[in-house]
Design an enzyme around this catalytic site. Structure first.
Site: not given
Ligand code: CAA
Length: 257
Positions: A65, A108, A111, A131
């Site tokens: 998400a 998400g 999911e 999460e």
């Molecule tokens: N939401 C918003 N932006 C996101 C994102 C997310 N879930 N995942 C990645 N991005 C964005 C980053 O903020 C970054 O943007 P900027 O360049 O503007 O800073 C861009 O995508 C690239 O990401 P990274 O620089 O972090 O890339 P990386 O290769 O270093 O890491 C990753 C990759 C491990 C996937 C890391 O991006 C990450 O941990 N992302 C979040 C994963 C996460 O926590 N997902 C769960 C979300 S909550 C959810 O989904 C609730 C639910 O159950 C519905």
């Protein structure tokens, strides 16, 4: 229909929806999910389509998400607006939907892949429900669909630690149907979808509904439901054609009726 965050394509009887928000690793914002639902529904309603593929990029199916969209939500916003409840529309398609996953399928993203009927993964795929690292928990079916797919022990392991699991482990524990080399993912997914789409649509839709019923009911009710749908298929032209073709040692020509 013009979309801003997805691409759509038809390949014969296969409808393909590609998440296309590369800068955010296909983070699932509300407008993006609305577009996905709209495109899948259009294919679902299209009599020329027999199967759909939902995919992302080489780097990410979807990284979850959109954290930036939701970070300032209050409880009243989340609860009052029933935040992310609308995502479940992805699971309501009647035709088969294949998730073709390369790279990250997190939160998400995992999911949404599990809302599809089967997951085909590139060898680069990484699945997880991280999460817990954000001070929350899965909210779009992760605790339910992952547990049903991989069992309680593995689901707890993933959800409570937030760790990622590689494609091989995901296949071993039953989350993924098959793994293919990353550079062949889309091709393999389309071939699989075309193979599925060659069958009679009423039998595909009934079979999908019946498998999904296994998650919703008791064994005896599920077996009863299955048998009634099986009986109903004897009303179709395609049952007559499929069985006649077998007896006559030829390929069936289904008409989806
Ligand atoms: N939401 C918003 N932006 C996101 C994102 C997310 N879930 N995942 C990645 N991005 C964005 C980053 O903020 C970054 O943007 P900027 O360049 O503007 O800073 C861009 O995508 C690239 O990401 P990274 O620089 O972090 O890339 P990386 O290769 O270093 O890491 C990753 C990759 C491990 C996937 C890391 O991006 C990450 O941990 N992302 C979040 C994963 C996460 O926590 N997902 C769960 C979300 S909550 C959810 O989904 C609730 C639910 O159950 C519905």
């Amino acid at each position: 229909m013009d979309y801003e965050m997805i691409l759509t394509e038809r390949d014969g009887a296969v409808g393909i929806v590609t998440l296309n928000r590369p800068k955010a690793l296909n983070a699932l914002s509300t407008p993006l999910v609305d577009e996905v639902v709209d495109a899948l529904r259009a294919f679902d309603a299209d009599p020329g389509i027999g199967c759909m593929v939902l995919t992302g990029s080489e780097r990410a199916f979807a990284a979850g998400a959109d954290i930036k969209e939701m970070k300032d939500l209050s409880f009243a916003d989340a609860f009052g607006g029933d935040f992310i409840s609308s995502w479940d529309r992805i699971a309501t398609m009647r035709k088969p939907v294949i998730a073709a996953v390369a790279g990250f399928a997190l939160g998400g993203g995992c999911e949404v892949a599990m809302m599809c009927d089967l997951i085909i993964a590139a060898d680069t795929a990484k699945f997880g429900q991280p999460e817990i690292n954000l001070g929350v928990m899965p909210g779009a079916g992760g605790t339910q669909r992952l547990t049903r797919a991989v069992g309680k022990a593995k689901a707890m392991d993933l959800i409570l630690t937030g760790r990622m699991m590689e494609a091989e482990e995901a296949e071993r524990c039953g989350l993924v149907a098959r793994i293919v080399p990353a550079d062949r993912l889309l091709e393999e997914a389309k071939t699989l979808a075309a193979t599925i789409a060659r069958h009679s649509l009423p039998s595909l839709m009934a079979a999908k509904e019946s498998v999904n019923r296994a998650y919703e009911t008791t064994l005896s009710e599920g077996v009863h439901f299955e048998r009634r749908l099986f009986h109903a298929l004897f009303a179709t032209h395609d049952q007559k054609e499929g069985m006649a073709a077998f007896a006559e040692k030829r390929s069936p020509e289904f008409q989806n009726r």
